[in-house]
Motif scaffolding. Structure first.
Motif, PDB file in Angstrom:
ATOM      1  N   GLU A  19       0.819  -1.210   0.000  1.00 33.13           N
ATOM      2  CA  GLU A  19       0.000   0.000   0.000  1.00 33.13           C
ATOM      3  C   GLU A  19       0.854   1.262   0.000  1.00 33.13           C
ATOM      4  O   GLU A  19       0.519   2.247  -0.669  1.00 33.13           O
ATOM      5  CB  GLU A  19      -0.976   0.008   1.176  1.00 33.13           C
ATOM      6  N   ARG A  20       1.958   1.251   0.745  1.00 34.00           N
ATOM      7  CA  ARG A  20       2.865   2.414   0.746  1.00 34.00           C
ATOM      8  C   ARG A  20       3.494   2.619  -0.637  1.00 34.00           C
ATOM      9  O   ARG A  20       3.674   3.755  -1.080  1.00 34.00           O
ATOM     10  CB  ARG A  20       3.964   2.246   1.795  1.00 34.00           C
ATOM     11  N   LEU A  21       3.839   1.536  -1.306  1.00 31.58           N
ATOM     12  CA  LEU A  21       4.396   1.635  -2.652  1.00 31.58           C
ATOM     13  C   LEU A  21       3.325   2.035  -3.667  1.00 31.58           C
ATOM     14  O   LEU A  21       3.590   2.789  -4.609  1.00 31.58           O
ATOM     15  CB  LEU A  21       5.034   0.300  -3.063  1.00 31.58           C
ATOM     16  N   GLU A  27      -1.139   7.711  -7.777  1.00 30.79           N
ATOM     17  CA  GLU A  27      -1.224   9.149  -8.015  1.00 30.79           C
ATOM     18  C   GLU A  27      -0.691   9.498  -9.404  1.00 30.79           C
ATOM     19  O   GLU A  27      -1.228  10.364 -10.090  1.00 30.79           O
ATOM     20  CB  GLU A  27      -0.442   9.894  -6.936  1.00 30.79           C
ATOM     21  N   ALA A  28       0.348   8.796  -9.834  1.00 25.64           N
ATOM     22  CA  ALA A  28       0.975   9.079 -11.131  1.00 25.64           C
ATOM     23  C   ALA A  28       0.177   8.549 -12.316  1.00 25.64           C
ATOM     24  O   ALA A  28       0.282   9.098 -13.412  1.00 25.64           O
ATOM     25  CB  ALA A  28       2.390   8.496 -11.162  1.00 25.64           C
ATOM     26  N   GLY A  35      -6.029  -0.112 -12.686  1.00 28.03           N
ATOM     27  CA  GLY A  35      -5.835  -0.527 -11.310  1.00 28.03           C
ATOM     28  C   GLY A  35      -4.389  -0.889 -11.057  1.00 28.03           C
ATOM     29  O   GLY A  35      -3.562  -0.910 -11.981  1.00 28.03           O
ATOM     30  N   ILE A  36      -4.089  -1.161  -9.795  1.00 28.79           N
ATOM     31  CA  ILE A  36      -2.760  -1.614  -9.388  1.00 28.79           C
ATOM     32  C   ILE A  36      -2.963  -2.827  -8.498  1.00 28.79           C
ATOM     33  O   ILE A  36      -3.690  -2.752  -7.502  1.00 28.79           O
ATOM     34  CB  ILE A  36      -1.966  -0.517  -8.656  1.00 28.79           C
ATOM     35  N   LEU A  67       2.523   5.882 -21.889  1.00 26.92           N
ATOM     36  CA  LEU A  67       2.281   6.953 -20.922  1.00 26.92           C
ATOM     37  C   LEU A  67       2.764   6.529 -19.531  1.00 26.92           C
ATOM     38  O   LEU A  67       3.379   7.318 -18.812  1.00 26.92           O
ATOM     39  CB  LEU A  67       0.796   7.311 -20.893  1.00 26.92           C
ATOM     40  N   ALA A  68       2.530   5.263 -19.164  1.00 30.60           N
ATOM     41  CA  ALA A  68       2.991   4.757 -17.866  1.00 30.60           C
ATOM     42  C   ALA A  68       4.513   4.814 -17.779  1.00 30.60           C
ATOM     43  O   ALA A  68       5.064   5.190 -16.736  1.00 30.60           O
ATOM     44  CB  ALA A  68       2.492   3.334 -17.645  1.00 30.60           C
ATOM     45  N   ILE A  69       5.199   4.460 -18.846  1.00 35.31           N
ATOM     46  CA  ILE A  69       6.665   4.513 -18.860  1.00 35.31           C
ATOM     47  C   ILE A  69       7.131   5.943 -18.562  1.00 35.31           C
ATOM     48  O   ILE A  69       8.031   6.148 -17.746  1.00 35.31           O
ATOM     49  CB  ILE A  69       7.220   3.989 -20.200  1.00 35.31           C
ATOM     50  N   GLU A  70       6.497   6.921 -19.192  1.00 31.68           N
ATOM     51  CA  GLU A  70       6.845   8.325 -18.953  1.00 31.68           C
ATOM     52  C   GLU A  70       6.580   8.732 -17.507  1.00 31.68           C
ATOM     53  O   GLU A  70       7.437   9.333 -16.853  1.00 31.68           O
ATOM     54  CB  GLU A  70       6.025   9.237 -19.870  1.00 31.68           C
ATOM     55  N   ARG A  71       5.407   8.402 -17.007  1.00 34.06           N
ATOM     56  CA  ARG A  71       5.014   8.818 -15.656  1.00 34.06           C
ATOM     57  C   ARG A  71       5.872   8.131 -14.583  1.00 34.06           C
ATOM     58  O   ARG A  71       6.220   8.750 -13.582  1.00 34.06           O
ATOM     59  CB  ARG A  71       3.547   8.499 -15.413  1.00 34.06           C
ATOM     60  N   LEU A  72       6.184   6.870 -14.783  1.00 34.92           N
ATOM     61  CA  LEU A  72       6.984   6.140 -13.797  1.00 34.92           C
ATOM     62  C   LEU A  72       8.436   6.632 -13.787  1.00 34.92           C
ATOM     63  O   LEU A  72       9.088   6.628 -12.745  1.00 34.92           O
ATOM     64  CB  LEU A  72       6.901   4.639 -14.054  1.00 34.92           C
ATOM     65  N   ALA A  73       8.922   7.095 -14.928  1.00 37.12           N
ATOM     66  CA  ALA A  73      10.273   7.659 -14.990  1.00 37.12           C
ATOM     67  C   ALA A  73      10.381   8.883 -14.082  1.00 37.12           C
ATOM     68  O   ALA A  73      11.405   9.088 -13.416  1.00 37.12           O
ATOM     69  CB  ALA A  73      10.637   8.013 -16.425  1.00 37.12           C
TER      70      ALA A  73
END
Length: 182
Positions: A19-21, A27-28, A35-36, A67-73
């Motif tokens: 949950e902390r991770l 948010e990103a 979902g996660i 888009l996820a690759i960009e946001r996670l970077a």
């Protein structure tokens, strides 16, 4: 030098670590992700595991993967490619976070289906949890520095569980081959 494979008894704090991770990840990506999911052995109460949280960010389209690759970077994650699993992109975590594996998965991909089916099967079958825990601990001792042998040693049990969830023989053959390729 290879790192030792360590399998420990279930830690009831693993869902809290997830949950902390999850919070900054969500948010990103919340404006496009579906979902996660907490997957892998740490997501199954009572299951012995390597103390590494596995996380799948689920998206609908290839455009969402990009888009996820960009946001996670922006969060410090480094994209590693699919590592041989179609429909699943892997990321190297920022060093300051608890140990975890992060994947972005297409919603209908075999990799996501595999993760969710195995997790859900184990959550519903306490006897399988006990047997799988014992196998993982034994393999970690026998193959402490050989991750390929460790993975291969788990394959038959994993495939048997996936077969019970409805995976077809050709899908199981594909998973078997992917495990051998690692």
């Amino acid at each position: 030098m290879r790192q030792a494979i360590v399998v420990v008894d279930y830690d009831p704090t693993w869902p809290e670590v997830f949950e902390r991770l999850r919070a900054p990840l969500w948010e990103a990506v919340q404006d496009f992700a579906l979902g996660i999911e907490h997957v892998g052995s740490t997501s199954v109460p009572g299951l012995a595991a390597k103390p590494i949280i596995d996380i799948d960010v689920v998206v609908a389209t290839e455009a969402d993967v990009a888009l996820a690759i960009e946001r996670l970077a922006v969060l410090g994650y480094t994209h590693q490619g699919n590592l041989g699993i179609l429909g699943r992109e892997a990321f190297h975590q920022p060093a300051h976070l608890p140990l975890h594996h992060l994947y972005v998965c297409l919603q209908n991909s075999a990799g996501l289906r595999n993760h969710l089916a195995l997790r859900d099967y184990l959550r519903a079958h306490p006897g399988a949890v006990k047997a799988y825990s014992a196998l993982k601990k034994r393999l970690a001792q026998e193959h402490a520095y050989n991750i390929d042998a460790y993975i291969e040693g788990k394959s038959d049990m994993i495939l048997a569980m996936l077969k019970e969830t409805g995976f077809e023989e050709d899908q199981l053959d594909s998973i078997r081959e992917q495990n051998r390729a690692k």
